[in-house]
Design an enzyme around this catalytic site. Structure first.
Site, short mmCIF file in Angstrom:
data_model
loop_
_atom_site.label_atom_id
_atom_site.label_comp_id
_atom_site.label_asym_id
_atom_site.label_seq_id
_atom_site.Cartn_x
_atom_site.Cartn_y
_atom_site.Cartn_z
N ASP A 194 31.09 2.53 45.37
CA ASP A 194 30.39 1.47 44.66
C ASP A 194 28.88 1.61 44.84
OD1 ASP A 194 30.17 -0.70 43.05
OD2 ASP A 194 30.79 -2.17 44.55
N ASN A 228 37.74 -0.83 34.88
CA ASN A 228 36.53 -0.12 34.42
C ASN A 228 36.61 0.23 32.93
OD1 ASN A 228 36.04 1.80 37.50
ND2 ASN A 228 35.20 -0.18 36.91
N ARG A 264 23.53 0.07 40.67
CA ARG A 264 22.36 -0.50 41.36
C ARG A 264 21.39 0.58 41.80
NH1 ARG A 264 25.94 -3.81 45.26
NH2 ARG A 264 27.49 -2.63 44.11
C1 FPP Z 1 31.13 2.05 40.93
O1 FPP Z 1 29.72 1.82 40.88
C2 FPP Z 1 31.43 3.41 40.50
C3 FPP Z 1 32.19 3.71 39.41
C4 FPP Z 1 32.81 2.69 38.55
C5 FPP Z 1 32.42 5.11 39.01
C6 FPP Z 1 32.49 6.11 40.11
C7 FPP Z 1 32.43 7.44 39.49
C8 FPP Z 1 31.75 8.51 39.97
C9 FPP Z 1 31.06 8.53 41.27
C10 FPP Z 1 31.64 9.77 39.16
C11 FPP Z 1 32.91 10.35 38.64
C12 FPP Z 1 33.92 10.65 39.70
C13 FPP Z 1 34.33 11.88 40.11
C14 FPP Z 1 35.46 11.98 41.09
C15 FPP Z 1 33.73 13.12 39.65
P1 FPP Z 1 29.18 0.70 39.88
O2 FPP Z 1 28.92 1.35 38.56
O3 FPP Z 1 30.13 -0.44 39.84
O4 FPP Z 1 27.84 0.31 40.60
P2 FPP Z 1 27.18 -1.13 40.61
O5 FPP Z 1 28.16 -2.07 41.27
O6 FPP Z 1 25.96 -0.91 41.45
O7 FPP Z 1 26.86 -1.49 39.19
#
Ligand code: FPP
Length: 231
Positions: free
Chosen positions: A2, A50, A6
């Site tokens: 996560d 998501n 941000r």
């Molecule tokens: C959460 O951060 C993250 C995700 C929903 C996506 C995670 C994906 C990756 C790291 C890249 C793809 C994965 C692989 C295995 C290659 P957020 O977007 O919710 O962050 P926030 O809470 O700060 O908005």
């Protein structure tokens, strides 16, 4: 994983830039976990929920997955890491499913290290899928009609062949579980770190593992019961 959004926002960048940087962290943590001797690493890459994000973000995440699989499959093979997935991967777009299938097949014979990508995953969806599969098995006479034991139902979860997690780490300071491995984490230890995923490092992983190693796990028993006999 996560905090990508941000991380990007703090720098005045589009959210996708945070996810892009997050992929670099994914590579570092796969390496770090292997170096620490962690045999099973699960990364929560894309939840069922998501899917409801803006379509350009969902599309961008799918493209990043494709990019990761194209670029990293050879490294997984070189490092003898088996790739598995949990989640409704059948609903992912073909351009992700194909390289995913290829990577799973190319690494299927490795046994020492397993990387599990949770893709289109949700613990509640997993339970629904397990109950549906179990009901079909009962209807087909492959399972007795009596109420199942935990061991039986466990065989219908996506994680049937994967041990329960010992440690769950959530980055970015959020103190919640967000539909991740709810049943399998019944006795897991949790580490919550304020570090945003793009800033998470091998060293931070080692710190979390050291924290885990200092804890006493009792699985509902007493301290005395957990001591090896004669100790
Ligand atoms: C959460 O951060 C993250 C995700 C929903 C996506 C995670 C994906 C990756 C790291 C890249 C793809 C994965 C692989 C295995 C290659 P957020 O977007 O919710 O962050 P926030 O809470 O700060 O908005």
């Amino acid at each position: 994983m996560d905090g990508n959004g941000r991380w990007a926002k703090q720098r005045g960048l589009p959210r996708l830039e945070g996810h892009r940087r997050g992929v670099e962290t994914v590579r570092e943590i796969i390496d770090g976990a292997r170096e620490l001797g962690i045999r099973y690493l699960t990364l929560y890459a894309f939840s069922v929920e998501n899917n409801r994000r803006p379509q350009d973000e969902v599309g961008g995440l799918m493209s990043l997955l494709e990019y990761f699989l194209d670029r990293e499959t050879a490294t997984l093979v070189k490092n003898q890491v088996r790739l598995l997935t949990i989640g409704r991967t059948q609903e992912l777009p073909d351009f992700v499913r194909r390289p995913l299938e290829r990577a799973i097949q190319a690494t299927a014979h490795f046994t020492e290290h397993t990387l599990i990508l949770a893709l289109n995953y949700g613990a509640r969806t997993e339970l629904l899928d397990a109950v549906a599969a179990y009901s079909r098995a009962v209807a087909a006479g492959a399972e007795p009609a009596a109420a199942p034991s935990w061991e039986t139902l466990n065989r219908y979860l996506y994680t049937a062949a994967i041990p329960d997690p010992d440690l769950v780490i959530r980055t970015s300071g959020e103190m919640r579980v967000s539909n991740f491995l709810l049943l399998q984490s019944a006795y897991a230890e949790y580490v919550f770190t304020p570090t945003l995923w793009p800033d998470f490092t091998k060293e931070a992983l080692a710190v979390a593992v050291a924290d885990y190693a200092r804890r006493e796990r009792r699985f509902g028993l007493t301290s005395e019961q957990m001591k090896p006999s004669g100790a």
